[in-house]
Design a protein around this motif. Structure first.
Motif, PDB file in Angstrom:
ATOM      1  N   MET A   1      -2.033  12.841 -17.295  1.00 16.20           N
ATOM      2  CA  MET A   1      -2.071  11.555 -17.996  1.00 16.20           C
ATOM      3  C   MET A   1      -2.390  10.413 -17.011  1.00 16.20           C
ATOM      4  N   ILE A   2      -1.650  10.432 -15.909  1.00 15.57           N
ATOM      5  CA  ILE A   2      -1.917   9.423 -14.875  1.00 15.57           C
ATOM      6  C   ILE A   2      -2.289  10.161 -13.597  1.00 15.57           C
ATOM      7  N   ARG A   3      -3.411   9.763 -12.987  1.00 12.93           N
ATOM      8  CA  ARG A   3      -3.757  10.368 -11.701  1.00 12.93           C
ATOM      9  C   ARG A   3      -4.217   9.267 -10.751  1.00 12.93           C
ATOM     10  N   LEU A   4      -3.512   9.174  -9.627  1.00 13.12           N
ATOM     11  CA  LEU A   4      -3.907   8.212  -8.599  1.00 13.12           C
ATOM     12  C   LEU A   4      -4.486   8.979  -7.427  1.00 13.12           C
ATOM     13  N   GLU A   5      -5.633   8.533  -6.937  1.00 15.73           N
ATOM     14  CA  GLU A   5      -6.258   9.182  -5.785  1.00 15.73           C
ATOM     15  C   GLU A   5      -6.487   8.146  -4.700  1.00 15.73           C
ATOM     16  N   LYS A   6      -5.755   8.273  -3.634  1.00 19.68           N
ATOM     17  CA  LYS A   6      -5.926   7.445  -2.437  1.00 19.68           C
ATOM     18  C   LYS A   6      -6.039   5.956  -2.767  1.00 19.68           C
ATOM     19  N   ILE A   7      -5.032   5.481  -3.496  1.00 21.36           N
ATOM     20  CA  ILE A   7      -5.056   4.068  -3.896  1.00 21.36           C
ATOM     21  C   ILE A   7      -4.613   3.200  -2.719  1.00 21.36           C
ATOM     22  N   ASN A   8      -5.444   2.222  -2.391  1.00 19.18           N
ATOM     23  CA  ASN A   8      -5.100   1.247  -1.363  1.00 19.18           C
ATOM     24  C   ASN A   8      -5.078  -0.142  -1.967  1.00 19.18           C
ATOM     25  N   LYS A   9      -4.120  -0.916  -1.530  1.00 20.54           N
ATOM     26  CA  LYS A   9      -4.069  -2.302  -2.019  1.00 20.54           C
ATOM     27  C   LYS A   9      -3.571  -3.198  -0.896  1.00 20.54           C
ATOM     28  N   THR A  10      -4.336  -4.229  -0.633  1.00 15.77           N
ATOM     29  CA  THR A  10      -3.941  -5.190   0.393  1.00 15.77           C
ATOM     30  C   THR A  10      -3.912  -6.583  -0.234  1.00 15.77           C
ATOM     31  N   TYR A  11      -2.857  -7.301  -0.002  1.00 16.53           N
ATOM     32  CA  TYR A  11      -2.817  -8.711  -0.424  1.00 16.53           C
ATOM     33  C   TYR A  11      -3.308  -9.564   0.728  1.00 16.53           C
ATOM     34  N   PHE A  12      -4.327 -10.360   0.458  1.00 18.42           N
ATOM     35  CA  PHE A  12      -4.852 -11.212   1.518  1.00 18.42           C
ATOM     36  C   PHE A  12      -4.227 -12.585   1.418  1.00 18.42           C
ATOM     37  N   GLY A  13      -3.221 -12.778   2.190  1.00 19.20           N
ATOM     38  CA  GLY A  13      -2.611 -14.105   2.254  1.00 19.20           C
ATOM     39  C   GLY A  13      -2.861 -14.670   3.629  1.00 19.20           C
ATOM     40  N   ALA A  14      -1.948 -15.501   4.082  1.00 21.03           N
ATOM     41  CA  ALA A  14      -2.031 -16.004   5.450  1.00 21.03           C
ATOM     42  C   ALA A  14      -1.967 -14.818   6.422  1.00 21.03           C
ATOM     43  N   GLN A  15      -1.168 -13.851   6.004  1.00 23.28           N
ATOM     44  CA  GLN A  15      -1.021 -12.626   6.806  1.00 23.28           C
ATOM     45  C   GLN A  15      -1.384 -11.459   5.879  1.00 23.28           C
ATOM     46  N   PRO A  16      -2.540 -10.781   6.085  1.00 22.76           N
ATOM     47  CA  PRO A  16      -2.899  -9.693   5.177  1.00 22.76           C
ATOM     48  C   PRO A  16      -1.788  -8.652   5.106  1.00 22.76           C
ATOM     49  N   LEU A  17      -1.482  -8.246   3.886  1.00 30.07           N
ATOM     50  CA  LEU A  17      -0.356  -7.347   3.693  1.00 30.07           C
ATOM     51  C   LEU A  17      -0.864  -6.064   3.033  1.00 30.07           C
ATOM     52  N   HIS A  18      -0.839  -4.995   3.779  1.00 32.64           N
ATOM     53  CA  HIS A  18      -1.305  -3.716   3.250  1.00 32.64           C
ATOM     54  C   HIS A  18      -0.142  -3.083   2.492  1.00 32.64           C
TER      55      HIS A  18
END
Lengths: 235, 420
Positions: A1-18
């Motif tokens: 039903m749900i499949r995640l494959e190598k999900i990356n998410k970075t928040y780009f603020g003053a300090q990028p947050l992976h």
């Protein structure tokens, strides 16, 4: 039903947050899983991505067999409306609408006519024992009642997946147990369910506990809720 | 989007948030209300004033003699002079467009009661005119007739009484025709009773309070000689009076050895210019009213926009939840625009109706008042202006919603959840 494959998410603020560092996850149809983790572990971000409330930078997300990537606002809204039901920690009921109208609202965005959607909403309220409260506004309801209204709202479109973000976070332990009981009952009808929580007592009532730490899945705990006697558990 | 269900959804949002909606709508209501009231009041004054000047034919000019200000043909400056009947004949010959011409002479009495009939008496002015005068200063003949040519040629001792003179001198309903009235010591036979068209416009005193004599009789009785110091003309409709005013003056100056450049020897004023001035004045007032009204309306609309912007901010959670459960951007835009449109339109229509209603009441009150001195008549907005105002409200309702709507679609579903 749900499949995640190598999900990356970075928040780009003053300090990028992976936040998410290559998540791989499979949730089968009809499974009830929980995501646990300390604050900052990325569990909310993951839920947002699962709910198509937020996008991800790389990887693939398949929902109900379809790739969810770079959807337009309209497509995302449609998928959310028809496939996903949301349950929030703070209920997020619309204050100037009655319980029934809140439950009926997702159907409004499916262009179901008012009589029909109120009728369907009533059925769901009845199922959650709220028939007498249908004409009450959210501020006239207790926390448990509010959460039951919001569960009715999540289910009214007959979604494939329920995403719950700390569904018991604003409730006392007794009400929490009630809500979890209802969620289990809902789950038994075959709906896939993902619950984000930081309470182990809640997570223990799910089939799988996914432990997130610093943006990666630390381990997946297979759990059998039926073997635990919750009546003795003290939160 | 504009189906009944959608309207119901928007209506619910508006009515379940009454304070917010009322505050938002009030600015627009007030703007339209003021616009209606101001515009109607302006029309009321215009109608009132225009009715006042109805008594005078617009294409009229008056001429009166003054002292010369330049020496000419051996005469010194500062000469006092007067016109004669022959001048009027000459004017009529030279200017065929002159429809009517009449001199006027007035005598006021210093006596307490200069007009006497039987045991009654009163103090009134005495005017001498020609038959044509009746087309210059419009009046209504209540009884008998106006001065006629025979009265003039025979210097008959006849008179017309103004309405108030008649009321003072005679019993109510008494027939004055043929009666002899003593005016400044001389008996005149009453041939008619007249009433002025309106009270507010009159030439050398109200006709209602005057005794009218044939001009020639007046000259003879008061030993004025063949002197004319004041006369009035009406030109036909094809000739604006301003076109002949100056030429006419030159003709008279030429006949009386006055320098053509002399500005003071003969004075004139014409009614058409006064009319034009009135028209211009009211045009200006109307523009001012619309500027003020639209300005108020505009600030109302900016108020709507402003409050809706704040509202959108306040409704972040509601909008976020709506987005989360499946509202598309167009649903949100539609919702905000429709709310703005519905609010402003409703508020505008209410303002329009209340404004029109109040002015209708004011109008009926003024209509029932004695109308002799009413400077305020039929204070109603024109239908065209009302339609224009409505269209403006609807368009501005949409415009007011644009900015809040754009702000609203910036709200992502995720914001609703984040905001704890």
């Amino acid at each position: 039903m749900i499949r995640l494959e190598k999900i990356n998410k970075t928040y780009f603020g003053a300090q990028p947050l992976h936040v998410l560092k290559g998540i791989d996850l499979q949730v089968n149809e009809g499974e009830m899983v929980s995501i646990m983790g300390a604050s900052g572990s990325g569990k909310s971000t993951m839920l947002n991505i699962l709910g198509i409330l937020d996008n991800y930078d790389s990887g693939n997300y398949y929902l109900n067999g379809k790739l969810v990537k770079d959807l337009s606002e309209n497509e995302a809204a449609d998928v959310r409306n028809r496939t996903i039901g949301f349950i929030f920690q703070s209920f997020n009921l619309i204050p100037f609408k009655t319980a029934m109208e809140n439950v009926a609202l997702p159907l409004y965005y499916q262009n179901v006519n008012r009589k029909k959607r109120n009728q369907i909403a009533m059925e769901y309220l009845e199922r959650f024992g709220l028939k007498e409260w249908a004409d009450h506004y959210p501020n006239e309801l207790s926390g448990g009642q509010k959460q039951r209204v919001s569960m009715a709202r999540a289910l009214v479109t007959q979604p494939k997946v329920i995403l719950a973000d700390e569904p018991t976070g604003a409730l006392d332990s007794k009400t929490s147990a009630e809500v979890m009981q209802i969620l289990r009952e809902v789950h038994e009808t075959g709906i896939t369910m993902v619950i984000v929580t930081h309470e182990r007592g809640i997570a223990l009532r799910t089939d799988k506990i996914i432990h997130l730490k610093d943006g990666i899945i630390e381990n997946i705990e297979i759990n059998n809720p039926d073997s635990i006697d919750f009546s003795k558990e003290i939160k | 989007m504009f189906d009944f269900d959608g309207i119901h959804e928007i209506w619910q949002t508006i009515t379940r948030n009454k304070t917010r909606s009322l505050l938002t709508a009030f600015g627009v209501f007030w703007g339209i209300f003021l616009l209606v009231v101001l515009s109607s009041t302006g029309n009321g004054f215009e109608n009132g004033l225009m009715q006042q000047v109805e008594g005078v034919t617009p294409n009229t000019a008056f001429f009166f003699t003054g002292e010369t200000s330049e020496p000419y043909k051996g005469y010194q400056k500062g000469r006092s002079w007067s016109m004669q009947m022959a001048d009027l004949e000459a004017i009529k010959e030279t200017f065929p467009c002159v429809k009517a011409i009449s001199p006027e002479a007035s005598v006021w009495s210093s006596e307490d009661k200069n007009v006497i009939y039987g045991s009654r008496g009163g103090s009134f002015s005495v005017k001498g005119v020609l038959p044509e005068y009746n087309t210059i200063e419009k009046s209504k003949i209540l009884k008998g007739r106006f001065i006629n040519d025979t009265d003039i040629s025979a210097n008959r001792k006849v008179c017309l009484l103004g309405k108030k003179v008649y009321e003072t001198m005679f019993e109510r309903g008494e027939d004055p025709l043929g009666k002899m009235v003593k005016v400044n010591g001389i008996y005149f036979q009453v041939v008619g009773v007249i009433r002025s068209y309106t009270d507010n416009v009159n030439i050398n005193g109200s006709i209602d309070e005057s005794v009218i004599l044939p001009y020639t009789t007046m000259q003879q009785v008061y030993a004025l000689g063949d002197k004319i110091r004041f006369f009035a003309i009406v030109a036909d409709d094809e000739t604006p009076i301003t076109d002949i005013e100056e030429d006419l003056k030159q003709l008279i100056k030429q006949r009386h050895d006055i320098a053509p450049t002399d500005e003071d020897a003969i004075n004139s004023f014409n009614v058409s210019e006064i009319f034009k001035a009135f028209k211009g004045l009211f045009f200006g007032i109307h523009i001012l009213i619309w500027i003020v009204g639209l300005g108020t309306l505009m600030s109302g609309i900016i108020g709507v926009s402003n409050i809706m912007l704040v509202t959108v901010k306040e409704r972040t959670r509601e909008i976020g939840v709506r987005r989360a459960i499946g509202a598309k951007p167009k649903d949100i835009i539609g919702q905000v625009l429709s709310e703005s449109l519905l609010l402003t339109t409703l508020a505008g229509l209410v303002g329009l109706c209340i404004g029109v209603g109040i002015m209708a009441i004011v109008g009926s009150i003024t209509a029932n008042m004695p109308s002799d001195n009413m400077m305020f008549q039929e204070p109603y907005m024109s239908f065209k202006a009302a339609v224009a105002a409505t269209v403006i409200v609807i368009i501005s309702g949409l415009l007011a919603g644009v900015l809040p709507a754009l702000r609203a679609i910036q709200i992502k579903a995720i914001d609703a959840i984040r905001e704890e």
